[in-house]
Motif scaffolding. Structure first.
Motif, PDB file in Angstrom:
ATOM      1  N   THR A   1       4.420   5.406   7.191  1.00  0.00           N
ATOM      2  CA  THR A   1       3.821   3.989   7.557  1.00  0.00           C
ATOM      3  C   THR A   1       5.392   3.069   7.229  1.00  0.00           C
ATOM      4  OG1 THR A   1       2.293   3.458   5.755  1.00  0.00           O
ATOM      5  CG2 THR A   1       1.489   4.282   6.584  1.00  0.00           C
ATOM      6  N   ARG A   2       5.752   3.700   7.082  1.00  0.00           N
ATOM      7  CA  ARG A   2       6.857   2.709   6.004  1.00  0.00           C
ATOM      8  C   ARG A   2       7.460   1.852   7.479  1.00  0.00           C
ATOM      9  NH1 ARG A   2      12.216   5.107   3.089  1.00  0.00           N
ATOM     10  NH2 ARG A   2      10.903   7.316   3.551  1.00  0.00           N
TER      11      ARG A   2
ATOM     12  N   ALA B   1       6.271  -6.613   9.352  1.00  0.00           N
ATOM     13  CA  ALA B   1       7.082  -7.501   8.876  1.00  0.00           C
ATOM     14  C   ALA B   1       7.492  -8.359   9.752  1.00  0.00           C
ATOM     15  CB  ALA B   1       7.630  -7.638   7.472  1.00  0.00           C
ATOM     16  N   ASP B   2       8.120  -7.228  10.871  1.00  0.00           N
ATOM     17  CA  ASP B   2       9.088  -8.295  11.987  1.00  0.00           C
ATOM     18  C   ASP B   2       8.367  -8.545  12.828  1.00  0.00           C
ATOM     19  OD1 ASP B   2      11.879  -7.079  11.059  1.00  0.00           O
ATOM     20  OD2 ASP B   2      11.935  -5.515  12.803  1.00  0.00           O
ATOM     21  N   MET B   3       7.044  -7.988  12.805  1.00  0.00           N
ATOM     22  CA  MET B   3       6.059  -9.698  13.966  1.00  0.00           C
ATOM     23  C   MET B   3       5.912 -10.372  13.836  1.00  0.00           C
ATOM     24  SD  MET B   3       2.945  -7.475  16.036  1.00  0.00           S
ATOM     25  CE  MET B   3       4.090  -5.548  16.179  1.00  0.00           C
TER      26      MET B   3
ATOM     27  N   LEU C   1      -0.171  -2.961   3.477  1.00  0.00           N
ATOM     28  CA  LEU C   1      -0.330  -1.667   4.413  1.00  0.00           C
ATOM     29  C   LEU C   1       0.956  -0.788   3.403  1.00  0.00           C
ATOM     30  CD1 LEU C   1      -0.439  -1.766   7.561  1.00  0.00           C
ATOM     31  CD2 LEU C   1      -1.686   0.024   6.796  1.00  0.00           C
ATOM     32  N   ALA C   2       1.703  -1.938   2.622  1.00  0.00           N
ATOM     33  CA  ALA C   2       2.689  -1.581   1.938  1.00  0.00           C
ATOM     34  C   ALA C   2       1.732  -1.160   0.217  1.00  0.00           C
ATOM     35  CB  ALA C   2       3.418  -2.865   1.679  1.00  0.00           C
ATOM     36  N   ALA C   3       0.736  -1.734  -0.315  1.00  0.00           N
ATOM     37  CA  ALA C   3       0.152  -1.050  -1.169  1.00  0.00           C
ATOM     38  C   ALA C   3      -0.466  -0.301  -0.656  1.00  0.00           C
ATOM     39  CB  ALA C   3      -0.312  -2.386  -1.896  1.00  0.00           C
TER      40      ALA C   3
ATOM     41  N   LEU D   1      -6.025   1.884  10.258  1.00  0.00           N
ATOM     42  CA  LEU D   1      -5.382   2.915   9.480  1.00  0.00           C
ATOM     43  C   LEU D   1      -5.707   2.144   7.837  1.00  0.00           C
ATOM     44  CD1 LEU D   1      -3.193   5.189   9.523  1.00  0.00           C
ATOM     45  CD2 LEU D   1      -1.332   3.578   9.567  1.00  0.00           C
ATOM     46  N   LEU D   2      -5.976   1.315   7.751  1.00  0.00           N
ATOM     47  CA  LEU D   2      -6.337   0.789   6.073  1.00  0.00           C
ATOM     48  C   LEU D   2      -7.340   1.463   5.779  1.00  0.00           C
ATOM     49  CD1 LEU D   2      -5.059  -2.630   6.222  1.00  0.00           C
ATOM     50  CD2 LEU D   2      -4.039  -0.560   4.040  1.00  0.00           C
TER      51      LEU D   2
END
Length: 106
Positions: free
Chosen positions: A3-4, A11-13, A48-50, A101-102
């Motif tokens: 998911t990276r 983040a870009d979006m 998602l990052a966490a 996904l979460l």
């Protein structure tokens, strides 16, 4: 599968949404919608990052594929201001795909 890349794309979006929310060529109502969507996408980035994901868990592959495909569909349309309405709908769909996904975390 990871998911990276999706976190980076999200983040870009979010940055794109924030940037367009300041674009004078976009009407005020759409700028407000872009700002709100940017905040929602940015919140998903942090969540998602966490998280740690079990890639073998049922539903992960489908949710991950949906997120990737939805992100790709937004990227194709980001530069077309004439298609902004459809792009905003796609960004909202990305948020939904991220939420799916979460739901498949460890």
């Amino acid at each position: 599968m990871t998911t990276r890349d999706e976190v980076t794309a999200l983040a870009d979006m979010a940055r794109w949404c924030f940037s367009k929310s300041l674009d004078a060529r976009v009407d005020a109502a759409k700028r407000a919608e872009l700002l709100a969507l940017g905040e929602r996408v940015n919140e998903r980035v942090g969540r998602l990052a966490a998280k740690r994901f079990d890639e073998g868990k049922g539903g992960f592959a489908e949710a991950h594929a949906e997120l990737k495909a939805t992100i790709a569909s937004v990227k194709k349309r980001q530069d077309d201001l004439d298609a902004l309405e459809g792009t905003l709908a796609k960004v909202a769909a990305v948020i939904g795909a991220a939420d799916k996904l979460l739901g498949v975390v460890l």
